[in-house]
Design an enzyme around this catalytic site. Structure first.
Site, PDB file in Angstrom:
ATOM      1  N   GLY A 176      56.719  57.579  34.485  1.00 25.12           N
ATOM      2  CA  GLY A 176      56.570  56.180  34.092  1.00 25.12           C
ATOM      3  C   GLY A 176      55.148  55.755  33.837  1.00 25.12           C
ATOM      4  N   ASP A 198      52.623  46.984  43.066  1.00 24.71           N
ATOM      5  CA  ASP A 198      53.740  46.124  43.496  1.00 24.71           C
ATOM      6  C   ASP A 198      54.282  46.436  44.894  1.00 24.71           C
ATOM      7  OD1 ASP A 198      55.769  47.946  41.072  1.00 24.71           O
ATOM      8  OD2 ASP A 198      55.334  48.454  43.146  1.00 24.71           O
ATOM      9  N   TYR A 215      47.951  35.619  40.042  1.00 24.87           N
ATOM     10  CA  TYR A 215      48.424  36.659  40.973  1.00 24.87           C
ATOM     11  C   TYR A 215      49.497  36.124  41.911  1.00 24.87           C
ATOM     12  CZ  TYR A 215      45.433  40.327  39.301  1.00 24.87           C
ATOM     13  OH  TYR A 215      44.879  41.295  38.503  1.00 24.87           O
ATOM     14  N   HIS A 224      45.120  51.713  42.143  1.00 24.57           N
ATOM     15  CA  HIS A 224      44.726  50.398  41.623  1.00 24.57           C
ATOM     16  C   HIS A 224      44.900  49.291  42.648  1.00 24.57           C
ATOM     17  CE1 HIS A 224      45.410  51.933  37.232  1.00 24.57           C
ATOM     18  NE2 HIS A 224      44.294  52.367  37.763  1.00 24.57           N
ATOM     19  N   SER A 273      51.958  55.701  30.929  1.00 31.95           N
ATOM     20  CA  SER A 273      51.703  55.861  29.487  1.00 31.95           C
ATOM     21  C   SER A 273      50.579  56.865  29.253  1.00 31.95           C
ATOM     22  CB  SER A 273      51.319  54.505  28.885  1.00 31.95           C
ATOM     23  OG  SER A 273      50.190  54.003  29.581  1.00 31.95           O
ATOM     24  N   CYS A 321      32.967  34.603  55.849  1.00 29.00           N
ATOM     25  CA  CYS A 321      31.719  34.175  55.163  1.00 29.00           C
ATOM     26  C   CYS A 321      31.920  32.936  54.300  1.00 29.00           C
ATOM     27  CB  CYS A 321      31.204  35.332  54.287  1.00 29.00           C
ATOM     28  SG  CYS A 321      32.204  35.592  52.805  1.00 29.00           S
ATOM     29  N   ARG A 380      52.481  36.567  39.928  1.00 25.27           N
ATOM     30  CA  ARG A 380      52.909  37.975  39.842  1.00 25.27           C
ATOM     31  C   ARG A 380      53.503  38.425  41.174  1.00 25.27           C
ATOM     32  NH1 ARG A 380      48.661  41.874  37.631  1.00 25.27           N
ATOM     33  NH2 ARG A 380      50.453  43.274  37.569  1.00 25.27           N
TER      34      ARG A 380
HETATM   35  P1  OAD Z   1      52.222  51.099  30.948  1.00 27.42           P
HETATM   36  O1  OAD Z   1      52.911  49.791  30.839  1.00 27.42           O
HETATM   37  O2  OAD Z   1      50.984  51.377  30.158  1.00 27.42           O
HETATM   38  O3  OAD Z   1      53.248  52.289  30.607  1.00 27.42           O
HETATM   39  C1  OAD Z   1      54.523  52.295  31.187  1.00 27.42           C
HETATM   40  C2  OAD Z   1      55.167  53.625  30.808  1.00 27.42           C
HETATM   41  O4  OAD Z   1      56.429  53.692  31.450  1.00 27.42           O
HETATM   42  C3  OAD Z   1      55.420  53.761  29.308  1.00 27.42           C
HETATM   43  O5  OAD Z   1      55.008  55.062  28.881  1.00 27.42           O
HETATM   44  C4  OAD Z   1      56.946  53.626  29.193  1.00 27.42           C
HETATM   45  O6  OAD Z   1      57.479  54.446  28.143  1.00 27.42           O
HETATM   46  C5  OAD Z   1      57.399  54.157  30.528  1.00 27.42           C
HETATM   47  N1  OAD Z   1      58.693  53.656  30.983  1.00 27.42           N
HETATM   48  C6  OAD Z   1      59.286  52.474  30.681  1.00 27.42           C
HETATM   49  N2  OAD Z   1      60.480  52.385  31.319  1.00 27.42           N
HETATM   50  C7  OAD Z   1      60.622  53.526  32.066  1.00 27.42           C
HETATM   51  C8  OAD Z   1      61.631  54.028  32.940  1.00 27.42           C
HETATM   52  N3  OAD Z   1      62.757  53.329  33.186  1.00 27.42           N
HETATM   53  N4  OAD Z   1      61.430  55.248  33.517  1.00 27.42           N
HETATM   54  C9  OAD Z   1      60.316  55.968  33.263  1.00 27.42           C
HETATM   55  N5  OAD Z   1      59.309  55.540  32.452  1.00 27.42           N
HETATM   56  C10 OAD Z   1      59.477  54.337  31.861  1.00 27.42           C
HETATM   57  O7  OAD Z   1      51.954  51.299  32.479  1.00 27.42           O
HETATM   58  P2  OAD Z   1      50.932  52.278  33.126  1.00 27.42           P
HETATM   59  O8  OAD Z   1      50.908  53.600  32.442  1.00 27.42           O
HETATM   60  O9  OAD Z   1      51.216  52.284  34.584  1.00 27.42           O
HETATM   61  O10 OAD Z   1      45.841  49.064  35.191  1.00 27.42           O
HETATM   62  O11 OAD Z   1      49.524  51.512  32.875  1.00 27.42           O
HETATM   63  C11 OAD Z   1      48.397  52.013  33.530  1.00 27.42           C
HETATM   64  C12 OAD Z   1      47.523  50.852  33.868  1.00 27.42           C
HETATM   65  O12 OAD Z   1      47.298  50.034  32.719  1.00 27.42           O
HETATM   66  C13 OAD Z   1      48.092  49.859  34.870  1.00 27.42           C
HETATM   67  O13 OAD Z   1      48.016  50.322  36.190  1.00 27.42           O
HETATM   68  C14 OAD Z   1      47.143  48.698  34.656  1.00 27.42           C
HETATM   69  C15 OAD Z   1      47.081  48.691  33.160  1.00 27.42           C
HETATM   70  O14 OAD Z   1      45.809  48.362  32.685  1.00 27.42           O
HETATM   71  C16 OAD Z   1      45.243  48.132  36.035  1.00 27.42           C
HETATM   72  O15 OAD Z   1      45.826  47.118  36.382  1.00 27.42           O
HETATM   73  C17 OAD Z   1      43.874  48.499  36.450  1.00 27.42           C
END
Ligand code: OAD
Length: 250
Positions: free
Chosen positions: A193, A110, A69, A125, A195, A156, A72
């Site tokens: 943005g 972030d 982390y 998250h 998935s 603690c 990151r």
């Molecule tokens: P993902 O990495 O699963 O998906 C990112 C999405 O953003 C994809 O559908 C891409 O097509 C899209 N994308 C990429 N570039 C883009 C852009 N310039 N503009 C718009 N969209 C774009 O990320 P999340 O959906 O956020 O959970 O993933 C959900 C969670 O999965 C995260 O928060 C994390 C992970 O497990 C935890 O950490 C608990």
């Protein structure tokens, strides 16, 4: 060539009393923050993030997880909010100035929405810039700099950890309740943005659809949500959102 938007979208946004926005890692992609699964490069390439971001991994090897982390955080510290983040902050200030409700729900940890100036943010998250005690589950703002990895809780003496949701952990109840309330009471819902694979966040757009809200997806790719949305704008958030703000010319 300026982007064209469906007239219905512009009309409803102009008159919306309440807007809810869900963002995922894609809105930070144009800031150079690798999405959760892309992040593994260099030393960390040998690790699967789902094997690092868990309480079990932390119990097994707290130093490794803490240092991942730290790495990151260093990645994110080099990133800046992009035009997509900034457009959302401007949209919020313009809509709230006219009395509309605006809720920004994010799966991202972030902190770039805060740095862009967004105000009403629901962090589903957590936030990688916040630290909490692993044992007491309370946020810790400062601790003695002993160069230990991870540091110890000043209350603690337990181990400190990032205040983010790990796999297998529940989402913070107050954040989830606020996100559900916003999705169930909005006139317009955006999924940007994301998935739409990770629940419960992925179920929020369906609450807005059930309410009859106008729903919009912004993503270069199709997702499982695409077919259910009123409009699916295929493209990058950093390009579409500034153009949408201009088309609204509130
Ligand atoms: P993902 O990495 O699963 O998906 C990112 C999405 O953003 C994809 O559908 C891409 O097509 C899209 N994308 C990429 N570039 C883009 C852009 N310039 N503009 C718009 N969209 C774009 O990320 P999340 O959906 O956020 O959970 O993933 C959900 C969670 O999965 C995260 O928060 C994390 C992970 O497990 C935890 O950490 C608990």
């Amino acid at each position: 060539m300026p982007l064209e938007f469906p007239p219905q979208l512009i009309e409803i946004l102009r008159s919306a009393k309440s807007i809810a926005i869900l963002t995922g890692a894609g809105i930070s992609a144009e800031s150079g923050v690798p999405t959760f699964r892309e992040a593994q490069t260099g030393l960390w390439a040998q690790y699967d993030p789902t094997e690092l971001a868990t309480p079990e991994a932390f119990r097994r090897n707290p130093k490794l997880v803490w240092e991942w982390y730290e790495w990151r955080r260093a990645l994110v510290a080099k990133a800046s909010p992009n035009p997509g983040h900034v457009a959302l902050a401007n949209l919020e200030s313009q809509l709230t100035a006219r009395g509309s409700r605006f809720t920004l729900i994010t799966q991202n940890v972030d902190g770039l929405h805060q740095r862009a100036g967004s105000q009403n943010i629901v962090e589903l998250h957590g936030n990688v810039w916040r630290t909490k005690c692993f044992d007491e589950d309370v946020v810790v703002d400062s601790w003695p700099d002993t160069n230990e990895a991870p540091p110890h809780c000043p209350h603690c003496n337990g181990l400190l950890r990032p205040d983010v949701v790990w796999f297998g952990e529940p989402l913070p109840r107050p954040a989830l309740d606020a996100a559900v309330d916003a999705a169930q009471s909005c006139d317009a819902f955006f999924s940007i943005g994301a998935s739409s694979l990770v629940h419960p966040a992925a179920s929020l757009p369906y609450l807005a659809i059930e309410r009859g809200a106008l729903t919009v997806e912004i993503n270069p790719d199709e997702t499982p949500l695409t077919r259910a949305m009123t409009h699916s704008l295929r493209g990058k958030a950093g390009e579409i959102l500034p153009a949408l703000l201009k088309a609204l010319s509130l």
